[in-house]
Design an enzyme around this catalytic site. Structure first.
Site, short mmCIF file in Angstrom:
data_model
loop_
_atom_site.label_atom_id
_atom_site.label_comp_id
_atom_site.label_asym_id
_atom_site.label_seq_id
_atom_site.Cartn_x
_atom_site.Cartn_y
_atom_site.Cartn_z
CB SER A 1 13.18 32.15 27.07
OG SER A 1 12.46 33.11 27.82
CE1 TYR B 1 10.42 28.10 29.73
CE2 TYR B 1 11.05 30.38 30.14
CZ TYR B 1 10.55 29.41 29.30
OH TYR B 1 10.17 29.75 28.01
N1 LIG Z 1 5.22 32.14 24.94
C1 LIG Z 1 6.24 32.81 25.40
O1 LIG Z 1 6.11 33.91 25.98
C2 LIG Z 1 7.64 32.29 25.23
C3 LIG Z 1 8.69 33.16 25.50
C4 LIG Z 1 9.98 32.70 25.37
C5 LIG Z 1 10.22 31.42 24.94
N2 LIG Z 1 9.18 30.59 24.70
C6 LIG Z 1 9.49 29.23 24.26
O2 LIG Z 1 8.94 29.02 22.97
C7 LIG Z 1 8.66 27.63 22.80
C8 LIG Z 1 7.22 27.48 22.35
O3 LIG Z 1 6.39 28.00 23.38
P1 LIG Z 1 4.87 28.43 23.11
O4 LIG Z 1 4.71 29.76 23.74
O5 LIG Z 1 4.51 28.22 21.71
O6 LIG Z 1 4.17 27.36 24.07
P2 LIG Z 1 2.80 26.57 23.95
O7 LIG Z 1 1.80 27.33 23.18
O8 LIG Z 1 2.53 26.13 25.34
O9 LIG Z 1 3.22 25.31 23.06
C9 LIG Z 1 4.14 24.38 23.55
C10 LIG Z 1 4.43 23.40 22.45
O10 LIG Z 1 5.40 22.46 22.95
C11 LIG Z 1 4.88 21.15 22.75
N3 LIG Z 1 5.35 20.23 23.77
C12 LIG Z 1 5.31 20.36 25.11
N4 LIG Z 1 5.79 19.26 25.71
C13 LIG Z 1 6.14 18.40 24.71
C14 LIG Z 1 6.67 17.10 24.67
N5 LIG Z 1 6.94 16.40 25.78
N6 LIG Z 1 6.89 16.53 23.46
C15 LIG Z 1 6.62 17.19 22.32
N7 LIG Z 1 6.09 18.42 22.29
C16 LIG Z 1 5.85 19.01 23.47
C17 LIG Z 1 3.38 21.32 22.84
O11 LIG Z 1 2.75 20.20 22.28
P3 LIG Z 1 1.27 19.68 22.78
O12 LIG Z 1 0.27 20.46 22.01
O13 LIG Z 1 1.29 18.23 22.48
O14 LIG Z 1 1.19 19.96 24.27
C18 LIG Z 1 3.21 22.59 22.04
O15 LIG Z 1 3.27 22.34 20.66
C19 LIG Z 1 8.95 26.97 24.14
O16 LIG Z 1 10.22 26.41 24.10
C20 LIG Z 1 8.92 28.13 25.11
O17 LIG Z 1 9.72 27.87 26.25
C21 LIG Z 1 7.89 30.99 24.81
#
Ligand SMILES: NC(=O)c1ccc[n+]([C@@H]2O[C@H](COP(=O)([O-])OP(=O)(O)OC[C@H]3O[C@@H](n4cnc5c(N)ncnc54)[C@H](OP(=O)(O)O)[C@@H]3O)[C@@H](O)[C@H]2O)c1
Length: 229
Positions: A132, A145
């Site tokens: 991130s 985070y």
């Molecule tokens: N969105 C942003 O602005 C942003 C920016 C920078 C970085 N990121 C990073 O990008 C990645 C994906 O984020 P996203 O935005 O797609 O988030 P999201 O829509 O909240 O999705 C999170 C994903 O992680 C899975 N997950 C959470 N806890 C888990 C566990 N204990 N075991 C297995 N899977 C788990 C969730 O599965 P479930 O469906 O089972 O909950 C879901 O598939 C993350 O690492 C996040 O930190 C996001």
């Protein structure tokens, strides 16, 4: 560019958000997908889906072994599963901090370790860790985070060093706001002005298809202007 045909990609967090968009994109490009999911029923037809819980040690071994049983090889690993509970550094309750380190740092490290011999065997193994911009600078109160994402960037550098001679190339992918469930509560940036998961996925497809002679250590992707990022 590497041809996707025959190559196998493990993607965590593929139930929704960035991981879902990445798995979808790679699948359409011709990769065989092994999705690591807490609920394998969340995967669409055509993907191999395996139970994977980042909070459960040993889960990564089961996912990797099942992927090998199914496909016989592993070429790409995208660690997209992640969480962002609030963890202020002045808060004496370290529950959220520990969860951040477990899911966002230790779990990707364990999946990499489990998949390592097979990524080596590939000769052109690719790892993308979704870090991130929060790992590059601190702009809000969630120090936990930011610390976890900075650690994931360091892990990526360690992987690059160890993996280089084996043809493994790793990238710390650092997005700003992406329009997913994780940013549903964000008011600083209008949702329509956030990066789209599909655009993130398009960049990641390019990253994993680059040849061994074109390695991207870190990729910063922002939806707004910040000096230097
Ligand atoms: N969105 C942003 O602005 C942003 C920016 C920078 C970085 N990121 C990073 O990008 C990645 C994906 O984020 P996203 O935005 O797609 O988030 P999201 O829509 O909240 O999705 C999170 C994903 O992680 C899975 N997950 C959470 N806890 C888990 C566990 N204990 N075991 C297995 N899977 C788990 C969730 O599965 P479930 O469906 O089972 O909950 C879901 O598939 C993350 O690492 C996040 O930190 C996001």
């Amino acid at each position: 560019m590497l041809e996707p045909a025959g190559r196998v990609a493990m993607v965590s967090g593929a139930s929704r958000g960035i991981g879902r968009a990445v798995a979808d994109r790679l699948s359409r490009a011709g990769y065989r997908i092994s999705a690591g999911l807490r609920d394998p029923r969340a995967a669409p037809d055509g993907w191999y889906a395996c139970r994977y819980d980042a909070e459960k040690s040993g889960s990564e071994e089961a996912w990797t072994a099942a992927t090998l049983d199914q496909f016989g090889r592993i070429d790409v690993l995208v660690n997209a599963a992640g969480i962002n509970p609030m963890a202020r550094f002045l808060d004496p309750d370290e529950t959220a901090f520990d969860a951040l380190m477990a899911v966002n740092v230790k779990a990707p490290m364990r999946v990499i370790r489990a998949a390592w011999p097979h990524l080596v065997a590939s000769g052109s193994g690719r790892i993308v860790n979704i870090a991130s911009l929060s790992g590059k600078r601190v702009r809000n109160d969630n120090a936990g985070y930011a610390i976890a994402k900075a650690a994931l960037i360091s892990l990526t550098q360690a992987v690059r060093r160890e993996g280089w001679e084996h043809g493994i190339r790793a990238t710390a992918f650092c997005p700003g706001f992406v329009e997913t469930d994780m940013t549903a509560h964000v008011t600083k940036q209008p949702r329509e002005m956030m990066s789209r998961p599909e655009d993130v996925a398009a960049v990641i497809e390019t990253l994993v298809r680059l040849p061994n002679t074109a390695s991207v250590a870190e990729l910063l992707l922002n939806c707004r202007h910040e000096d230097m990022l």
